[in-house]
Design an enzyme around this catalytic site. Structure first.
Site, PDB file in Angstrom:
ATOM      1  N   CYS A 357       0.787  -1.237   0.000  1.00 55.78           N
ATOM      2  CA  CYS A 357       0.000   0.000   0.000  1.00 55.78           C
ATOM      3  C   CYS A 357       0.826   1.298   0.000  1.00 55.78           C
ATOM      4  O   CYS A 357       0.494   2.217  -0.765  1.00 55.78           O
ATOM      5  CB  CYS A 357      -1.028  -0.015   1.134  1.00 55.78           C
ATOM      6  N   ARG A 386       7.251 -11.124   5.032  1.00 54.76           N
ATOM      7  CA  ARG A 386       6.927 -10.886   6.438  1.00 54.76           C
ATOM      8  C   ARG A 386       7.678 -11.903   7.290  1.00 54.76           C
ATOM      9  O   ARG A 386       7.666 -13.097   6.980  1.00 54.76           O
ATOM     10  CB  ARG A 386       5.415 -10.985   6.683  1.00 54.76           C
ATOM     11  N   GLN A 404       0.612 -11.220  -3.481  1.00 49.75           N
ATOM     12  CA  GLN A 404      -0.801 -10.870  -3.340  1.00 49.75           C
ATOM     13  C   GLN A 404      -1.408 -10.469  -4.687  1.00 49.75           C
ATOM     14  O   GLN A 404      -0.723  -9.921  -5.540  1.00 49.75           O
ATOM     15  CB  GLN A 404      -0.967  -9.701  -2.370  1.00 49.75           C
ATOM     16  N   ASP A 406      -3.083  -7.900  -5.234  1.00 52.00           N
ATOM     17  CA  ASP A 406      -3.359  -6.696  -4.449  1.00 52.00           C
ATOM     18  C   ASP A 406      -3.821  -5.559  -5.352  1.00 52.00           C
ATOM     19  O   ASP A 406      -3.423  -5.471  -6.514  1.00 52.00           O
ATOM     20  CB  ASP A 406      -2.078  -6.293  -3.724  1.00 52.00           C
ATOM     21  N   HIS A 408      -5.349  -1.172  -4.957  1.00 52.39           N
ATOM     22  CA  HIS A 408      -5.814  -0.050  -4.143  1.00 52.39           C
ATOM     23  C   HIS A 408      -6.614   0.889  -5.028  1.00 52.39           C
ATOM     24  O   HIS A 408      -6.196   1.221  -6.138  1.00 52.39           O
ATOM     25  CB  HIS A 408      -4.633   0.677  -3.506  1.00 52.39           C
ATOM     26  N   LYS A 492     -12.540  -3.384   7.964  1.00 49.39           N
ATOM     27  CA  LYS A 492     -12.419  -4.183   6.740  1.00 49.39           C
ATOM     28  C   LYS A 492     -13.549  -5.193   6.632  1.00 49.39           C
ATOM     29  O   LYS A 492     -14.060  -5.694   7.633  1.00 49.39           O
ATOM     30  CB  LYS A 492     -11.071  -4.904   6.686  1.00 49.39           C
ATOM     31  N   HIS A 538      -8.185  -0.619   0.250  1.00 53.47           N
ATOM     32  CA  HIS A 538      -7.237  -1.723   0.106  1.00 53.47           C
ATOM     33  C   HIS A 538      -8.049  -2.989  -0.177  1.00 53.47           C
ATOM     34  O   HIS A 538      -8.982  -3.299   0.572  1.00 53.47           O
ATOM     35  CB  HIS A 538      -6.450  -1.953   1.397  1.00 53.47           C
TER      36      HIS A 538
END
Length: 666
Positions: A357, A386, A404, A406, A408, A492, A538
């Site tokens: 992000c 991570r 991911q 992912d 945004h 979320k 997100h």
């Protein structure tokens, strides 16, 4: 005159009871059937023992086995206490520590008496038998409040050093409660508990395994034995759970991954996946599928750096909240010829990104953005790292390096509900393509968070409104709100998939965030000519490719849909006379775009069938001398006993249709 308490019941009625009455007294007053069925009570919403007196007027809901969530939690808590009592009865001198309920059972941490080896799997049958004896004895479970001094003295007298230490550290002024099992065994516990051990079903639990555990989770402390069990309300539930575990073991993605030659893991890259060609083919098909979905949804794909300066993570807030889970590196290469520290005190720090992000905000900030440009949907197949604890890693399900799907979405305040609604509909189409049902849950503000209460109120309500606009805020979609479980910067929505054997997996999310655009100074020019903060949504659907592939392998037990299967068809010969025809069949399958292989080995056909079935190949095309002469194939579909004989052209047309991804079917 005796004081009367007003006890309000769920049906709207009110019963007047003498002061000192208990929920058990109310149950008895209603009728003997309820008195027998009652297990506990909710008093003004708090779960309590049946025999704990009311402090005043109260709202009362009696808990029976029909209230499965509460009943299971109580039963599992009681099984844990019975486990500890059984161990101490069999081996006097055993020290006990803690024994909580878990999602499917219970455990208790104990220390074996001096001179005895730690408890092992061999001890479990004897412990189970003693637990059943305690349950059948129907021993009353009775709550008492003790002073700190008396309780510490009791534990020290009995040699319970762990309990004494914990009692001494509990907050001042807190009631220290104990529960007696009959008249001869007690444990320190907040409760509540069932009325007696006899309320447990002696055939509805099973001790599963033992493991090492450190006192209070610190490896500097004494090592204990943790005894795990599973506990249920009746034997039918236990049997169903054990069957699920057996089926889950057969579906374990690590086992199937080896059998299907998909991937492996090893210490040289602990927590990262080595994808083999067949496994990476699944990845590529999923990635192509998701790109088509994102392209159709108006997303623009980007690629951002793996390593970013620590100051960026400080500004975003992740450094303070997430530092221990980040891989940090110096931004200068040390001179290996010099002696001394490898990293100098003056070194600047950088970090491998644990999420995408902040980098997406930096892309958004390039140039001047107008309100007319919004919404902007930026997507990335972003590789993240991570530093997950070593013991938490689990195959593909929990890794340190992951990618991911992912994205945004940067939008105006007025666009939030519409964008979240579109995402709900996109996620729905994806999960249905894979045959999943799901529940939607709203995770609300946590205790530690950024942003004002007004912003959180607004963000949470927008998510509720979007789900309602999508027609999904109802029981059909398992709608539920989860207090305190949101991220530190935003509430979320979560998608919890249900797999083929009833397990749930939390995968997709979307978060409505006003904090990160503020912290990273993202803005757009509004219709009024002034700068405004965008709202940042997100979102992810798979969550991570690694974990989603693991879920798919277990959901389908390795028998992936034709379009995802790494090898879609194998041409296997019965006799060597058919080798040339098998090569011709393979060439035509490949020309039709199918992922196919041939098996021309000098082996019996039954051997070949078994081997390719183990590898979960969806279709086996068997050819012999007759098939070569007639231009046919004998088609064997994975999982089916019978085979179908058809012309090669018919087989190719059928297989090509089955191999078409669901989003490309007419």
């Amino acid at each position: 005159m005796t004081e009367l308490l007003k006890i309000s019941l769920p049906d709207g009625s009110v019963r007047e009871m003498p002061a000192g009455s208990t929920p058990a007294d109310v149950a008895a007053a209603i009728g003997p059937g309820l008195a027998k069925a009652a297990l506990a009570a909710r008093v003004d919403g708090e779960l309590r023992d049946l025999t704990r007196p009311f402090e005043g007027d109260a709202q009362l809901a009696l808990v029976t086995s029909r209230d499965e969530a509460d009943a299971l939690e109580l039963a599992r808590h009681d099984y844990a206490h019975v486990l500890a009592e059984a161990v101490q009865a069999l081996w006097p001198g055993t020290q006990i520590t803690f024994g909580p309920a878990t999602d499917d059972g219970f455990y208790y941490d104990v220390m074996a008496p001096e001179g005895r080896e730690p408890f092992s799997m061999d001890d479990l049958p004897a412990i189970e038998e003693e637990m059943r004896r305690i349950i059948k004895a129907d021993k009353p479970l009775r709550r008492e409040v003790w002073s700190r001094e008396d309780l510490i003295a009791r534990w020290k007298e009995e040699g319970e050093s762990f309990k004494a230490e914990w009692a001494a550290e509990l907050p001042e002024g807190e009631d220290l409660t104990v529960y007696w099992s009959g008249e001869d065994w007690l444990d320190m516990c907040r409760g509540p508990h069932l009325p007696s051990t006899g309320k447990l079903d002696p055939q509805a639990f099973k001790l599963m395994r033992v493991a090492g555990a450190y006192w209070r989770g610190d490896q500097k402390n004494a090592q204990l034995t943790r005894i795990y069990g599973t506990g249920w309300l009746n034997k039918k539930q236990l049997d169903a759970h054990l069957n699920r575990l057996e089926e889950a073991a057969k579906r374990d993605h690590r086992k199937l991954g080896r059998e299907m030659d998909l991937f492996h893991l090893q210490e040289e890259a602990h927590g990262s996946v080595f994808w083999h060609p067949k496994g990476y083919r699944i990845w590529r098909e999923l990635e192509a599928y998701m790109r088509r979905k994102m392209d159709g949804g108006g997303y623009r794909e980007i690629k951002t750096p793996q390593v970013m300066d620590a100051r960026q993570w400080e500004q975003s807030g992740h450094w303070g909240k997430y530092r221990e889970n980040m891989f940090v590196i110096p931004d200068e290469v040390p001179n290996t010829e010099d002696e001394g520290a490898l990293v100098s005190d003056e070194a600047e720090w950088m970090a491998l990104k644990p999420m995408n992000c902040p980098a997406h905000v930096l892309v958004f900030k390039q140039g001047i953005t107008s309100y007319r440009d919004l919404p902007i949907r930026l997507g990335e197949m972003g590789c993240c790292h991570r530093n997950e604890p070593h013991g938490a890693l689990h195959g593909l399900m929990r890794v340190r390096q992951f990618t991911q799907d992912d994205a945004h979405i940067f939008c105006t305040e007025d666009q939030v509900v519409g964008e979240v609604q579109k995402f709900c509909e996109l996620a729905d189409s994806v999960y249905k393509d894979f045959g999943f049902s799901y529940d939607i849950k709203l995770a609300l503000r946590p205790e530690m968070r950024f942003g004002s209460e007004e912003l959180w109120d607004k963000s949470e309500q927008e998510l509720r409104d979007a789900v309602a606009e999508a027609g999904m805020a109802n029981a059909e979609y398992g709608w539920e709100e989860l207090p305190g479980e949101g991220a530190f910067y935003a509430p979320k929505l979560e998608w919890h998939l249900t797999d083929a054997i009833g397990r749930t997996w939390q995968v997709g999310t979307i978060q409505s965030d006003r904090v990160l655009p503020e912290r990273l100074d993202a803005s757009y020019v509004g219709e009024d000519g002034d700068k405004h903060r965008p709202v940042m949504l997100h979102r992810a659907i798979f969550g991570s490719y690694e974990r989603f592939i693991g879920i798919l392998i277990e959901h389908y037990a390795g028998r992936l849909p034709m379009w995802l299967a790494p090898v879609q068809a194998v041409v296997a010969t019965i006799v060597s006379d058919a080798d040339d025809y098998a090569k011709e069949v393979l060439a035509k399958l490949e020309a039709a775009g199918l992922r196919a292989e041939s098996d021309l080995r000098n082996e019996k056909i039954n051997y070949k069938v078994r081997e390719h079935s183990l590898a979960k190949v969806p279709q086996l095309l068997v050819v012999g001398k007759r098939e070569a002469e007639e231009g046919t194939v004998a088609l064997r579909t994975l999982g089916e006993k019978d085979q179908r004989v058809m012309t090669l052209d018919e087989a190719i047309a059928m297989l090509k249709a089955e191999a078409t991804p669901p989003d490309l079917t007419a």
